[in-house]
Design a protein around this motif. Structure first.
Motif, PDB file in Angstrom:
ATOM      1  N   PHE A  12      41.774  37.225  29.497  1.00 40.73           N
ATOM      2  CA  PHE A  12      41.345  35.894  29.111  1.00 40.73           C
ATOM      3  C   PHE A  12      40.522  36.057  27.845  1.00 40.73           C
ATOM      4  CE2 PHE A  12      42.011  35.404  33.729  1.00 40.73           C
ATOM      5  CZ  PHE A  12      42.976  34.423  33.669  1.00 40.73           C
ATOM      6  N   THR A  15      37.467  38.281  28.883  1.00 44.41           N
ATOM      7  CA  THR A  15      37.477  39.189  30.033  1.00 44.41           C
ATOM      8  C   THR A  15      38.869  39.770  30.226  1.00 44.41           C
ATOM      9  OG1 THR A  15      37.541  37.132  31.273  1.00 44.41           O
ATOM     10  CG2 THR A  15      35.673  38.599  31.710  1.00 44.41           C
ATOM     11  N   ALA A  17      40.882  40.467  33.117  1.00 40.69           N
ATOM     12  CA  ALA A  17      40.827  40.164  34.547  1.00 40.69           C
ATOM     13  C   ALA A  17      41.639  41.172  35.347  1.00 40.69           C
ATOM     14  CB  ALA A  17      41.321  38.751  34.806  1.00 40.69           C
ATOM     15  N   SER A  37      34.070  40.015  44.607  1.00 35.70           N
ATOM     16  CA  SER A  37      34.312  38.776  43.880  1.00 35.70           C
ATOM     17  C   SER A  37      34.456  39.055  42.382  1.00 35.70           C
ATOM     18  CB  SER A  37      33.151  37.821  44.129  1.00 35.70           C
ATOM     19  OG  SER A  37      33.437  36.582  43.574  1.00 35.70           O
ATOM     20  N   GLY A  38      35.468  38.419  41.776  1.00 33.95           N
ATOM     21  CA  GLY A  38      35.639  38.557  40.333  1.00 33.95           C
ATOM     22  C   GLY A  38      36.385  39.809  39.904  1.00 33.95           C
ATOM     23  N   CYS A  39      36.981  40.523  40.846  1.00 35.61           N
ATOM     24  CA  CYS A  39      37.643  41.776  40.474  1.00 35.61           C
ATOM     25  C   CYS A  39      39.083  41.542  40.022  1.00 35.61           C
ATOM     26  CB  CYS A  39      37.620  42.750  41.633  1.00 35.61           C
ATOM     27  SG  CYS A  39      38.677  42.261  42.998  1.00 35.61           S
ATOM     28  N   GLY A  40      39.571  40.311  40.098  1.00 32.21           N
ATOM     29  CA  GLY A  40      40.909  40.027  39.587  1.00 32.21           C
ATOM     30  C   GLY A  40      41.962  39.815  40.664  1.00 32.21           C
ATOM     31  N   LYS A  41      41.553  39.558  41.877  1.00 29.60           N
ATOM     32  CA  LYS A  41      42.520  39.367  42.962  1.00 29.60           C
ATOM     33  C   LYS A  41      43.340  38.095  42.752  1.00 29.60           C
ATOM     34  CE  LYS A  41      39.299  39.241  46.159  1.00 29.60           C
ATOM     35  NZ  LYS A  41      38.044  39.400  45.434  1.00 29.60           N
ATOM     36  N   SER A  42      42.630  36.988  42.556  1.00 23.78           N
ATOM     37  CA  SER A  42      43.353  35.724  42.376  1.00 23.78           C
ATOM     38  C   SER A  42      44.243  35.795  41.146  1.00 23.78           C
ATOM     39  CB  SER A  42      42.374  34.561  42.227  1.00 23.78           C
ATOM     40  OG  SER A  42      41.611  34.419  43.389  1.00 23.78           O
ATOM     41  N   THR A  43      43.729  36.391  40.094  1.00 21.13           N
ATOM     42  CA  THR A  43      44.514  36.498  38.866  1.00 21.13           C
ATOM     43  C   THR A  43      45.806  37.272  39.122  1.00 21.13           C
ATOM     44  OG1 THR A  43      42.432  36.520  37.656  1.00 21.13           O
ATOM     45  CG2 THR A  43      44.401  37.142  36.441  1.00 21.13           C
ATOM     46  N   GLN A  81      43.264  29.480  47.003  1.00 21.03           N
ATOM     47  CA  GLN A  81      41.907  29.698  47.483  1.00 21.03           C
ATOM     48  C   GLN A  81      41.230  28.373  47.857  1.00 21.03           C
ATOM     49  OE1 GLN A  81      39.856  32.326  44.844  1.00 21.03           O
ATOM     50  NE2 GLN A  81      38.282  32.795  46.327  1.00 21.03           N
ATOM     51  N   GLU A 158      42.947  34.362  50.130  1.00 21.75           N
ATOM     52  CA  GLU A 158      41.908  34.152  51.133  1.00 21.75           C
ATOM     53  C   GLU A 158      42.245  32.984  52.051  1.00 21.75           C
ATOM     54  OE1 GLU A 158      37.946  34.609  49.918  1.00 21.75           O
ATOM     55  OE2 GLU A 158      38.473  35.634  48.087  1.00 21.75           O
ATOM     56  N   HIS A 191      38.353  39.128  51.099  1.00 28.91           N
ATOM     57  CA  HIS A 191      37.081  39.800  50.857  1.00 28.91           C
ATOM     58  C   HIS A 191      36.769  40.732  52.007  1.00 28.91           C
ATOM     59  CE1 HIS A 191      35.343  36.643  48.084  1.00 28.91           C
ATOM     60  NE2 HIS A 191      35.126  37.780  47.495  1.00 28.91           N
TER      61      HIS A 191
HETATM   62  N1  LIG Z   1      41.224  30.863  33.598  1.00 29.91           N
HETATM   63  C1  LIG Z   1      40.317  31.824  33.319  1.00 29.91           C
HETATM   64  N2  LIG Z   1      39.732  31.894  32.094  1.00 29.91           N
HETATM   65  C2  LIG Z   1      38.837  32.860  31.804  1.00 29.91           C
HETATM   66  N3  LIG Z   1      38.442  33.815  32.656  1.00 29.91           N
HETATM   67  C3  LIG Z   1      38.985  33.819  33.891  1.00 29.91           C
HETATM   68  C4  LIG Z   1      39.939  32.822  34.293  1.00 29.91           C
HETATM   69  N4  LIG Z   1      40.296  33.063  35.569  1.00 29.91           N
HETATM   70  C5  LIG Z   1      39.602  34.140  35.954  1.00 29.91           C
HETATM   71  N5  LIG Z   1      38.801  34.604  34.952  1.00 29.91           N
HETATM   72  C6  LIG Z   1      37.933  35.782  35.014  1.00 29.91           C
HETATM   73  O1  LIG Z   1      38.704  36.864  35.430  1.00 29.91           O
HETATM   74  C7  LIG Z   1      38.011  37.661  36.377  1.00 29.91           C
HETATM   75  C8  LIG Z   1      38.800  37.770  37.666  1.00 29.91           C
HETATM   76  O2  LIG Z   1      38.873  36.517  38.284  1.00 29.91           O
HETATM   77  P1  LIG Z   1      39.608  36.265  39.659  1.00 29.91           P
HETATM   78  O3  LIG Z   1      39.590  34.800  39.908  1.00 29.91           O
HETATM   79  O4  LIG Z   1      40.944  36.909  39.625  1.00 29.91           O
HETATM   80  O5  LIG Z   1      38.652  37.008  40.684  1.00 29.91           O
HETATM   81  P2  LIG Z   1      38.806  37.171  42.261  1.00 29.91           P
HETATM   82  O6  LIG Z   1      38.953  38.622  42.522  1.00 29.91           O
HETATM   83  O7  LIG Z   1      39.849  36.284  42.786  1.00 29.91           O
HETATM   84  O8  LIG Z   1      37.364  36.712  42.768  1.00 29.91           O
HETATM   85  P3  LIG Z   1      36.988  35.874  44.087  1.00 29.91           P
HETATM   86  O9  LIG Z   1      37.020  36.843  45.205  1.00 29.91           O
HETATM   87  O10 LIG Z   1      35.603  35.402  43.787  1.00 29.91           O
HETATM   88  O11 LIG Z   1      37.972  34.773  44.231  1.00 29.91           O
HETATM   89  C9  LIG Z   1      36.654  37.013  36.543  1.00 29.91           C
HETATM   90  O12 LIG Z   1      35.739  37.712  35.750  1.00 29.91           O
HETATM   91  C10 LIG Z   1      36.838  35.621  36.037  1.00 29.91           C
HETATM   92  O13 LIG Z   1      35.651  35.141  35.462  1.00 29.91           O
END
Ligand SMILES: Nc1ncnc2c1ncn2[C@@H]1O[C@H](COP(=O)(O)OP(=O)(O)OP(=O)(O)O)[C@@H](O)[C@H]1O
Ligand SMILES: [Mg+2]
Lengths: 368, 274
Positions: A12, A15, A17, A37-43, A81, A158, A191
């Motif tokens: 992004f 970042t 991701a 949290s924030g490790c990139g799972k959803s991405t 999520q 999740e 998680h």
């Molecule tokens: N659309 C976006 N634009 C900019 N940064 C993003 C975007 N989506 C996610 N990020 C960043 O990418 C990183 C990974 O985000 P992601 O949502 O994949 O985390 P996650 O592992 O799913 O966390 P959680 O367990 O909290 O859901 C984070 O640092 C987040 O801030």
């Protein structure tokens, strides 16, 4: 359908991701994606769904490169999520929606949606709007909507986070059952390590967008690839101790303590980090003790007793047999089987044990 | 307690006064429409006609082909409303959900056009239409009114409030961009769309200046233009004019009563008038 991810990176604005992720998910497999949290799972899920296009790298479904194919053509089911139910449609219509988009006749769509609703135990709520449901009920609608079209690949972000403990267990088994019955390949973000370890065929652990370890659940627990994996898996968390080499070969001295411990001779670092899982520690006598200290806290959790032992200025947690009488203030001797001790590099945290290869490829082969 | 009761009373009194002021012209119109000609201009004013002349209404209908005007008004109102809804939905979607080069600049320019008074546009619009050869056609009455920057703005704001995850979910469920717009976004924006449609219907039904400029022939006249038929060399037949006006306004009044919730919400939502 095998799902193959090749060197996928998602950046992004500022970042990264997901950072050059590679793995293969076999047909019919259930893989957990675990990490803080924030490790990139959803991405990662969004990338598999086709909702995000990777900055670089390729994704294959079977032999087909789907990297540039849009989400609506990938034939996947996804639970988001935050559920993302359609607020203006009733529960039944929500579940029917994917089928209607596939032009399934209305009657059939309705029957299949009803069947799915009953399966996730919301059969009595089908006429409500999503806004009139509790979080857990909404979550189940989302699961039903993802499953109803019998997708090739099921992505779950999740999906159980809002359910109470009992329902969670039930839904978990239900998802697992449906997944195995229909033979869908599924990726499950969570998680919750216990959830990840119990439900899945394989666990992928991520940190800061980088895949740390990719292995079967027991492996992740028994042979953590680095101190991060060791710390992330296991409850109560693993104890870390620093140790320094002494003059005497094969002996290490605990930092912050004068206790000497014997460790395998092949380690030649001056300083190492030792990981001891609380459940591997046991009470023993003075001669077999690895550590000796004073019990400063004692509590019963479930079937076990958790004690905290103060050793000079480090605190160690241990799960012990509740039938052994012990009190706060007692001196106690803790022992551990030699092969339950984990050794980590103090610099990069990697596991120092020899004779084990921990790179993902080796893991995959072992597992296959 | 006393204070709040007092201030409540004050508010109600002020509101009632306002309501009476607003209603007065309507009452006068209806009263006039039922008067005999000699009472129309009588001094002191006659509020309640001594004799209720309902025949004014049938009389008024005979002065001009109001049935034709009515049909024209309905056609123009319906088609331009539907047209505006379509263009608004598409444009609002583009400005809120699609990423294309220069999107925000184009939108800013569009918003800028809202500052141009509509009277200024009458002449250039007329010139354009006459170049197209559309003067004195239905197209002239309808086409220029099938897009509204205000409506696009209103709907865009509404669309922006709809979470992005919904479009993700819809895509995963197999929706193309267009299907998502049609099956999810538009139904979700229903309150905003109703507001847009209502404002349009009212404006379109009441439009006077534009129809009179771009049409000459009887067959294309709309109701508000048709009312000028009561202005003759012999003067204005007020009782007939008022009878006809009452009939013209009647559908709008009904619409107001049924839809007042949406109209108030629409105006309140934007803090702007339509
Ligand atoms: N659309 C976006 N634009 C900019 N940064 C993003 C975007 N989506 C996610 N990020 C960043 O990418 C990183 C990974 O985000 P992601 O949502 O994949 O985390 P996650 O592992 O799913 O966390 P959680 O367990 O909290 O859901 C984070 O640092 C987040 O801030
Ligand atoms: Mg997430």
């Amino acid at each position: 359908m095998d799902v193959r991810i090749e060197n996928v990176t998602m950046e992004f604005q500022n970042t990264v991701a997901v950072n050059s992720l590679s793995t293969t998910i076999r047909n019919g497999e259930m893989v957990s994606l675990l990490g803080p949290s924030g490790c990139g799972k959803s991405t990662t899920l969004m990338l598999l769904a086709g909702l995000y296009k990777p900055t670089c790298g390729n994704i294959y479904f079977g032999e087909k490169n789907v990297t540039n194919i849009d989400a609506e053509k990938r034939e996947i089911g996804m639970v988001f999520q935050n559920y993302a139910l359609y607020p203006h449609l009733s529960v039944l219509k929500n579940i029917m929606f994917p089928l209607r988009m596939q032009k399934v006749p209305k009657r059939e769509a309705k029957d299949r949606a009803m069947e799915m609703a009953r399966l996730v135990q919301i059969g009595h709520l089908v006429d409500r709007k999503p806004g009139q449901l509790s979080g857990g009920q909404q979550q189940r609608v989302a699961i039903a909507r993802a499953l109803v079209k019998k997708p090739n690949l099921l992505l779950l972000d999740e999906p159980l986070s809002n359910l109470d403990a009992r329902l969670r267990l039930e839904m978990r088994e239900e998802i697992r059952r449906i997944q195995q019955e229909v033979g869908i390949t599924a990726i499950f973000v969570t998680h919750d390590q216990e959830e990840a370890l119990s439900i899945s065929d394989r666990v992928m652990l991520m940190k800061d967008g980088v895949l740390q370890q990719d292995s079967i659940p027991q492996e992740m627990y028994r042979k953590p690839i680095n101190s991060f994996a060791a710390a992330f898996i296991g409850n109560p968390p693993i104890n870390f101790l620093l140790a320094r080499k002494t003059e005497q070969a094969g002996n290490y001295e605990l930092v912050n303590s004068s206790q000497i411990i014997k460790l395998p001779g092949y380690l030649n670092q001056q300083k190492i980090q030792i990981g001891l899982r609380p459940e591997n520690l046991f009470l023993t006598d003075k001669d077999n003790a690895l550590l000796t200290g004073e019990v400063i806290h004692l509590e019963t959790i479930g079937r076990d007793t958790l004690i905290r032992v103060q050793i000079e200025d480090v605190t160690i947690r241990a799960l012990i047999d509740p039938s052994i009488p012990i009190n706060v203030g007692d001196q106690c001797h803790l022992g551990i089987e030699q092969d339950h001790v984990h050794y980590f590099d103090t610099e990069n945290g990697s596991n120092l044990e020899r004779g084990n290869s921990y790179d993902g490829q080796a893991n995959m082969e072992q597992y296959a | 307690m006393v204070r709040s009761a007092l201030s409540r009373t004050t508010v109600y009194i002020l509101l009632s006064l306002g309501a009476v002021l607003m209603l007065l012209p309507f009452v006068w119109m209806i009263s006039t429409s039922l008067k005999a000609p000699n009472e129309v201009m009588a001094m002191p004013p006659v509020w309640v006609p001594t004799e209720w002349k309902f025949e004014n209404f049938t009389e008024a209908m005979k002065v001009a082909p109001f049935d034709r005007y009515f049909i024209n008004s309905v056609i123009v109102t319906l088609v331009s409303t539907i047209g505006e809804l379509l263009t608004t939905i598409l444009a609002a979607y583009a400005f809120s959900r699609l990423n294309f080069y220069g999107r925000d600049i184009v939108f800013a320019i569009l918003l800028g056009t809202m500052m141009v008074p509509s009277e200024v546009l009458l002449i250039p619009n007329f010139v354009t239409l006459s170049n197209l050869g559309w003067v004195d056609t239905y197209s002239a009455l309808i086409v220029p009114w099938t897009a509204s920057v205000f409506a696009i703005f209103l709907l865009r704001q509404y669309f922006l409030g709809i979470p992005k995850e919904l479009s993700f979910a819809a895509k995963v469920d197999g929706c193309s961009e267009f299907k998502f717009l049609w099956y999810v976004m538009a139904p979700l924006a229903k309150p905003a769309l109703i507001t847009v449609a209502l404002l349009k219907v009212i404006n379109s039904w009441n439009a006077f200046l534009w129809p009179i400029i771009v049409t000459n022939s009887q067959e294309l006249r709309t109701l508000p233009v048709g009312l000028s038929a009561f202005t003759t060399e012999a003067g204005i037949k007020y009782e007939l004019l008022m009878a006809a006006s009452s009939m013209v306004i009647f559908p709008m009044l009904i619409l107001f009563f049924i839809m007042q919730k949406y109209i108030v919400a629409g105006v309140a939502r934007t803090g702007l008038k339509g």
